[in-house]
Design a protein around this motif. Structure first.
Motif, short mmCIF file in Angstrom:
data_model
loop_
_atom_site.label_atom_id
_atom_site.label_comp_id
_atom_site.label_asym_id
_atom_site.label_seq_id
_atom_site.Cartn_x
_atom_site.Cartn_y
_atom_site.Cartn_z
N LYS A 194 0.81 -1.22 0.00
CA LYS A 194 0.00 0.00 0.00
C LYS A 194 0.84 1.27 0.00
O LYS A 194 0.53 2.23 -0.72
CB LYS A 194 -0.93 -0.02 1.22
N THR A 195 1.91 1.30 0.77
CA THR A 195 2.73 2.51 0.86
C THR A 195 3.36 2.84 -0.49
O THR A 195 3.38 4.00 -0.92
CB THR A 195 3.81 2.34 1.93
N ARG A 196 3.83 1.81 -1.17
CA ARG A 196 4.43 2.02 -2.49
C ARG A 196 3.37 2.42 -3.51
O ARG A 196 3.61 3.28 -4.38
CB ARG A 196 5.14 0.76 -2.94
N VAL A 197 2.20 1.81 -3.42
CA VAL A 197 1.12 2.12 -4.37
C VAL A 197 0.69 3.58 -4.21
O VAL A 197 0.51 4.30 -5.21
CB VAL A 197 -0.07 1.17 -4.16
N LEU A 198 0.55 4.04 -2.98
CA LEU A 198 0.14 5.43 -2.74
C LEU A 198 1.21 6.40 -3.25
O LEU A 198 0.89 7.42 -3.88
CB LEU A 198 -0.12 5.66 -1.26
N ALA A 199 2.47 6.09 -2.99
CA ALA A 199 3.54 6.97 -3.47
C ALA A 199 3.57 7.00 -4.99
O ALA A 199 3.77 8.06 -5.60
CB ALA A 199 4.88 6.50 -2.91
N SER A 200 3.36 5.85 -5.61
CA SER A 200 3.36 5.80 -7.07
C SER A 200 2.22 6.63 -7.64
O SER A 200 2.39 7.34 -8.65
CB SER A 200 3.23 4.34 -7.53
N GLU A 201 1.06 6.58 -7.01
CA GLU A 201 -0.07 7.39 -7.47
C GLU A 201 0.25 8.88 -7.34
O GLU A 201 -0.05 9.68 -8.23
CB GLU A 201 -1.31 7.05 -6.65
N ALA A 202 0.87 9.25 -6.21
CA ALA A 202 1.26 10.65 -6.02
C ALA A 202 2.27 11.08 -7.09
O ALA A 202 2.18 12.20 -7.63
CB ALA A 202 1.85 10.85 -4.63
N GLN A 203 3.20 10.21 -7.41
CA GLN A 203 4.17 10.53 -8.46
C GLN A 203 3.47 10.74 -9.80
O GLN A 203 3.83 11.67 -10.55
CB GLN A 203 5.19 9.39 -8.57
N ASN A 204 2.50 9.91 -10.12
CA ASN A 204 1.78 10.06 -11.38
C ASN A 204 1.04 11.39 -11.44
O ASN A 204 1.00 12.05 -12.49
CB ASN A 204 0.80 8.91 -11.57
N ILE A 205 0.43 11.78 -10.32
CA ILE A 205 -0.27 13.06 -10.28
C ILE A 205 0.71 14.20 -10.56
O ILE A 205 0.42 15.13 -11.33
CB ILE A 205 -0.96 13.25 -8.91
N ILE A 206 1.87 14.12 -9.92
CA ILE A 206 2.88 15.18 -10.09
C ILE A 206 3.36 15.24 -11.54
O ILE A 206 3.42 16.32 -12.15
CB ILE A 206 4.06 14.92 -9.14
N MET A 207 3.68 14.08 -12.11
CA MET A 207 4.25 14.07 -13.46
C MET A 207 3.23 14.48 -14.52
O MET A 207 3.60 14.97 -15.58
CB MET A 207 4.81 12.68 -13.78
N ASN A 208 1.94 14.31 -14.22
CA ASN A 208 0.89 14.69 -15.18
C ASN A 208 0.30 16.07 -14.89
O ASN A 208 -0.64 16.49 -15.57
CB ASN A 208 -0.23 13.65 -15.16
N HIS A 209 0.87 16.76 -13.91
CA HIS A 209 0.31 18.06 -13.53
C HIS A 209 0.73 19.14 -14.54
O HIS A 209 1.91 19.30 -14.84
CB HIS A 209 0.79 18.45 -12.13
N GLY A 210 -0.25 19.85 -15.05
CA GLY A 210 0.04 20.96 -15.95
C GLY A 210 0.44 22.20 -15.17
O GLY A 210 -0.09 22.47 -14.09
N LYS A 211 1.37 22.95 -15.67
CA LYS A 211 1.92 24.08 -14.93
C LYS A 211 1.03 25.32 -14.95
O LYS A 211 1.38 26.36 -14.39
CB LYS A 211 3.31 24.42 -15.45
N SER A 212 -0.14 25.20 -15.57
CA SER A 212 -1.03 26.36 -15.61
C SER A 212 -1.73 26.60 -14.28
O SER A 212 -2.24 27.69 -14.04
CB SER A 212 -2.08 26.16 -16.71
N ARG A 213 -1.76 25.59 -13.42
CA ARG A 213 -2.41 25.72 -12.11
C ARG A 213 -1.45 25.28 -11.02
O ARG A 213 -0.67 24.34 -11.22
CB ARG A 213 -3.68 24.87 -12.03
N PRO A 214 -1.49 25.93 -9.86
CA PRO A 214 -0.71 25.43 -8.73
C PRO A 214 -1.30 24.12 -8.22
O PRO A 214 -2.49 23.83 -8.41
CB PRO A 214 -0.82 26.54 -7.69
N LEU A 215 -0.48 23.32 -7.56
CA LEU A 215 -0.86 21.98 -7.12
C LEU A 215 -1.01 21.93 -5.61
O LEU A 215 -0.15 22.41 -4.86
CB LEU A 215 0.22 20.98 -7.54
#
Length: 510
Positions: A194-215
């Motif tokens: 679970k800990t790795r899965v949650l971190a991986s999901e967070a990483q995906n959100i970060i890598m797919n985040h567009g810079k037009s909006r703050p995160l």
């Protein structure tokens, strides 16, 4: 101070502000689960948390920082900025089958940040109620949610078990609990930690985040809450520790530390880190019965003693003034303060909220200004257990507050506790065998206790008998808080919540 000195001071303050007044910095809030005060490297433990230690040493350690003694109240105060006596969540946590959640008329931190233009994402443990869809994260201000609604969800199974009262007998019931927005996805991840899965999901959100909006990313790990399960290679890092619970707890903490490193590495790779403010916190003190340690503080999870409510926390960011990197802040800060603090950082507005109990602590954190907070209400729980001595005569029985009610209050250096206070022990971690375990329960004479937590941070000397004036004033304050409290909301379990009626999952049922 002469005019020249005043002008120099004003110039310095303005210059320092340049580092943190950038418009809409990214905000990452990482919440550990049941991480003890002692169970982080920079507090002297032999635990291996190199990532967290580095982040803390590059930022500001909050060494007078308080949360609540259990999960739901801390999370409710983070999300609402309001004490649990004002939201009806004074008693225990939200259980899987309770028709209960953070009241839907409470404005949440996520709603305020989204209003300020942020992309809002939550990954991990919610534990603020799920009985109807209006209670869920995506109905409370988060654009997306990936995680679980309950506590103690299996690290590999994504299953939550509980004793469920049926029509004829109590039954041990299991239900899956891992969701992507409103879609159950537990079967897809079974067997993956679970800990790795949650971190991986967070990483995906970060890598797919567009810079037009703050995160705004709220990452609420289930670690290091029971059931403690961890890959063998991490446990082998602590093979010299004979106590299995302690060995596995340290191993899971190190795994979580590695996961945090993966998330911050993604922020750097995406080019977001230089404009990011990261906050790290635990939700309450360690469960010492499960291998955690709050040493040298007294008590643990569920306790109003320091071991239950004083936790490791820090802020790390390249946006902090350079002279503050690696510093320690000892001003009084509470988890409810993050609501107004983060809304201010985001350039948002506090209009539309109910009266907040949190304070804007941004100047306190970044410039070490005096905290606007002078006291913390730990809780007032009228549903708490009352001991057999309830009807006996106590010197404070007829004063401003019913001392048989379970409560706690900090005012400056003073801390007052009333009622039945369990977990009244000091317990050292197994790796410090020279210190003896001490346990005892409150007796009748301990229905009310007063401590000076500045001179006596481990709460060993009760001063209530020799400081009656302080006791009286603090009981007056408790009485005033109690007059503003709403009735606790703690309903019975609802049979309709049974996961066997909902495809084997814990999810909305009302």
């Amino acid at each position: 101070m002469d005019l020249k000195a005043l002008l120099s001071l004003a110039f310095l303050v303005k210059a320092l502000a340049v580092y943190t007044e950038r418009e809409h910095p990214h905000i990452v809030f990482i919440l550990a689960d049941d991480l003890g005060y002692y169970d982080i490297g920079y507090h002297g433990s032999r635990i291996q948390t190199p990532v967290l230690d580095k982040l803390a040493n590059q930022g500001i350690k909050l060494e007078n920082y308080y949360v609540q003694p259990i999960c739901t109240p801390t999370r409710s105060q983070l999300m609402s900025g309001r004490y649990q006596i004002h939201t009806g969540l004074q008693h225990k946590v939200i259980y899987p089958a309770q028709p209960l959640c953070l009241p839907t008329d409470e404005v949440t931190l996520a709603e305020k940040l989204r209003e300020a233009g942020y992309a809002t994402h939550m990954v991990g443990k919610w534990h603020l109620g799920h009985y109807q869809k209006s209670c869920l994260p995506t109905s409370r201000g988060f654009d997306t949610f990936f995680g679980f609604y309950n506590c103690a969800v299996g690290y590999y199974t994504y299953s939550k078990d509980t004793w469920f009262k049926g029509n004829e007998s109590n039954q041990h019931v299991y239900g899956d609990d891992l969701w992507r927005n409103d879609v159950l996805v537990a079967s897809k991840y079974k067997g993956k930690h679970k800990t790795r899965v949650l971190a991986s999901e967070a990483q995906n959100i970060i890598m797919n985040h567009g810079k037009s909006r703050p995160l705004f990313l709220y990452l609420a790990f289930g670690a290091v809450h029971v059931p403690v399960q961890v890959p063998k290679k991490y446990e082998d890092m602590y093979r010299d520790i004979e106590n299995k619970d302690r060995r596995q707890l340290l191993a899971l903490t190190t795994l979580m530390d590695e996961a945090v490193g993966n998330v911050t590495a993604a922020m750097e790779e995406k080019g977001l880190w230089d404009d990011t403010i990261l906050i790290f916190s635990s939700d309450n003190g360690a469960a010492t019965s499960a291998g955690g340690s709050n040493w040298p503080l007294r008590g643990g999870k569920k306790a109003y003693f320091q071991g239950g409510i004083k936790v490791a926390g820090f802020v790390s960011s390249p946006l902090l003034p350079p002279h503050q990197h690696g510093s320690t802040n000892t001003e009084l800060i509470h988890v409810s303060d993050w609501f107004p603090t983060l809304v201010r950082i985001a350039g948002g507005q506090l209009n539309g909220t109910k009266p907040l109990d949190g304070f804007d602590q941004w100047d306190t954190i970044r410039h070490n200004f005096p905290s606007p907070r002078k006291e913390i209400l730990i809780n007032i729980d009228p549903l708490s257990e009352r001991d057999e001595y309830e009807e006996t005569t106590h010197p404070w029985k007829n004063q401003n507050f019913d001392v048989y009610v379970n409560s706690g209050l900090i005012v400056g250096s003073w801390k007052l506790l009333t009622g039945h206070q369990d977990h009244a022990y000091w317990r050292s971690p197994p790796e410090i065998p020279s210190v003896q375990i001490q346990t005892f329960k409150f007796s009748q004479s301990k229905v009310l206790s007063l401590y000076n937590i500045e001179s006596d941070p481990t709460e060993q000397v009760d001063l209530s008998e020799c400081m009656p004036g302080v006791v009286y004033r603090m009981l007056e304050k408790l009485g005033a808080y109690n007059s503003s409290a709403v009735t606790p909301n703690f309903p019975d379990n609802d049979l309709e919540a049974d996961p066997r009626r909902h495809g084997g999952a814990w999810g909305p049922w009302a």
